[in-house]
Design an enzyme around this catalytic site. Structure first.
Site, PDB file in Angstrom:
ATOM      1  N   GLU A 118     -56.984 -32.967  -2.776  1.00 33.49           N
ATOM      2  CA  GLU A 118     -55.537 -32.931  -3.029  1.00 33.49           C
ATOM      3  C   GLU A 118     -54.773 -32.927  -1.702  1.00 33.49           C
ATOM      4  OE1 GLU A 118     -54.112 -33.482  -5.887  1.00 33.49           O
ATOM      5  OE2 GLU A 118     -56.131 -33.551  -6.725  1.00 33.49           O
ATOM      6  N   HIS A 130     -49.482 -40.479  -3.766  1.00 34.41           N
ATOM      7  CA  HIS A 130     -50.533 -39.461  -3.822  1.00 34.41           C
ATOM      8  C   HIS A 130     -51.717 -39.969  -4.666  1.00 34.41           C
ATOM      9  CE1 HIS A 130     -52.248 -35.368  -4.450  1.00 34.41           C
ATOM     10  NE2 HIS A 130     -52.543 -35.873  -5.639  1.00 34.41           N
ATOM     11  N   GLU A 131     -51.409 -40.549  -5.827  1.00 35.91           N
ATOM     12  CA  GLU A 131     -52.475 -41.062  -6.708  1.00 35.91           C
ATOM     13  C   GLU A 131     -53.251 -42.182  -6.025  1.00 35.91           C
ATOM     14  OE1 GLU A 131     -53.431 -39.643  -9.473  1.00 35.91           O
ATOM     15  OE2 GLU A 131     -51.834 -38.190  -9.246  1.00 35.91           O
ATOM     16  N   ASP A 134     -52.259 -35.840  -0.431  1.00 38.13           N
ATOM     17  CA  ASP A 134     -50.888 -35.493  -0.014  1.00 38.13           C
ATOM     18  C   ASP A 134     -50.589 -36.072   1.362  1.00 38.13           C
ATOM     19  OD1 ASP A 134     -50.445 -34.094  -2.302  1.00 38.13           O
ATOM     20  OD2 ASP A 134     -50.428 -32.091  -1.395  1.00 38.13           O
ATOM     21  N   HIS A 171     -55.823 -40.907  -3.627  1.00 39.12           N
ATOM     22  CA  HIS A 171     -57.129 -40.556  -4.206  1.00 39.12           C
ATOM     23  C   HIS A 171     -58.034 -41.785  -4.249  1.00 39.12           C
ATOM     24  CE1 HIS A 171     -56.537 -36.439  -5.262  1.00 39.12           C
ATOM     25  NE2 HIS A 171     -55.492 -36.667  -6.049  1.00 39.12           N
TER      26      HIS A 171
HETATM   27 ZN   LIG Z   1     -54.109 -35.329  -6.916  1.00 42.13          ZN
END
Ligand SMILES: [Zn+2]
Length: 396
Positions: free
Chosen positions: A332, A251-252, A336, A255
């Site tokens: 977000e 997930h990070e 995801d 980004h």
């Molecule tokens: Zn996040």
């Protein structure tokens, strides 16, 4: 029904036990109550700042261009930092009463005091640096470039912000926390493989000793470009299994790969530019100084105006939070989706999110309007639903 007036909703079944749910409700209620009191006190303080403190501070002492830029900056910064004092009482209460009661506090009172002294000192240093630079530019450029000085001032301010972003994880964060590279072993092998697979050239993955202060867990991403790094809380590693940690990291990385950091920088650039345009208008507006009962000699320096602006910008920026949060929530969902595609399943991220909610006693059923206005992250069930809709036809 428990004493907080909420039964055991069917969605919670499987996420928390009845006892955990009861604690989650109590924790949420206690946090909300404390924030309400804090908000009301801060409104009262704001009125006192406006009516009493500003006229007193900027009348009784040497001020304006009587002071060199660095001295005017110290004068303004000390004022801004001292206005944080009332917050300390709430911080103390939050850490040693509320968080303690729910088992999250791991900090000692000595560590808390040291943290606050260090924080105030670093805050003061950064403020003095920024304000003296801007004041110096204002005094040197305003005569020759009356219409464009603020653009040059803003560009210097923006570059300084970027420099601070770069040095923050390397020089400032270590003053509070110990960062260690993730130790060799299966977890590291799996995470490095994931980083490679998802196109993130990881220099290292760092573990921060968050457990020194709190048992809340988290993971985040700091810096950008060559200076990016992924930081995992030691509490996260403790509370999650490898699949879950891998999903959090994916997930990070999402980004990063989806360009969320440069996008945020672009937004920060234009909102900063707008802020400086307002400053350039206010610096020659006598009505503002008259209204605040501040002598007009203060207009010779930019320092007082920066102080007023940073105090008054908050209530205006507050109304922008739904817009910021809208984009943050969108990012977000995208991160995801990236994590699910990278791992070939959304199952592990879903279970990691559930684990985070359970461990942190996060309230999973916020009112949609409250969430719309205040929350930078979608709620657990919104994220789970979105994960279920991810189509795995195209692999990343
Ligand atoms: Zn996040």
């Amino acid at each position: 029904m428990n004493k907080l007036g909420m039964g055991f909703p069917s969605e919670i079944d499987g996420l928390m036990s009845k006892a955990e749910w009861g604690e989650c409700l109590e924790y949420t209620k206690a946090k909300t109550k404390l924030s309400r009191v804090e908000e009301w006190i801060s409104y009262l303080i704001f009125v006192a700042i406006l009516l009493v403190l500003i006229p007193w501070y900027y009348t009784g002492w040497p001020h304006g261009s009587n002071l060199a830029p660095w001295a005017a900056a110290c004068f303004g910064s000390i004022f801004l930092i001292s206005l944080q004092i009332p917050e300390l009482f709430f911080d103390w209460f939050r850490q040693f009463e509320l968080e303690e009661k729910f088992g999250f506090n791991k900090s000692t009172k000595i560590l808390w005091v040291i943290d606050k002294i260090k924080g105030a000192f670093i805050g003061l240093l950064i403020l003095v640096l920024i304000i003296s630079l801007l004041d110096w530019l204002y005094r040197s450029l305003q005569q020759s470039f009356p219409f464009t000085w603020w653009i040059m001032a803003f560009l210097s301010f923006f570059v300084l912000q970027l420099v601070l972003m770069i040095i923050w994880p390397k020089f400032i964060l270590p003053l509070f926390n110990k960062l260690t590279p993730l130790e060799d072993g299966e977890l590291k092998v799996r995470l490095m493989r994931l980083a490679e697979k998802s196109g993130f050239q990881a220099q290292s993955i760092e573990v921060v000793d968050g457990s020194k202060r709190s048992s809340h867990s988290n993971a985040y991403f700091t810096g950008f470009g060559k200076f990016r790094r992924i930081v995992l809380y030691d509490t996260l590693i403790e509370q999650m299994n490898m699949d879950q940690i891998e999903a959090v990291l994916a997930h990070e990385i999402g980004h990063y790969r989806l360009g969320h950091i440069p996008k945020r920088l672009v937004v920060a650039f234009f909102s900063g530019l707008a802020g400086f345009w307002i400053i350039s208008y206010l610096c020659s507006s006598e009505w503002l100084y008259d209204g605040l009962k501040v002598p007009l000699e203060n207009m010779g320096s930019l320092s007082p105006l920066i102080v007023f602006f940073s105090l008054f910008a908050g209530p205006f920026v507050f109304w922008m939070s739904p817009v910021n949060n809208y984009f943050s929530r969108k990012h977000e969902f995208q991160a995801d989706e990236f994590a699910a595609l990278t791992m070939g399943t959304g199952k592990h991220l879903g279970s990691a999110l559930r684990q985070l909610y359970r461990e942190n006693k996060n309230f999973p059923l916020p009112h949609p309007w409250f969430s719309f206005f205040h929350h930078s992250h979608p709620s657990l069930f919104e994220r789970e639903n979105a994960l279920k809709k991810v189509t795995f036809s195209s692999q990343v």
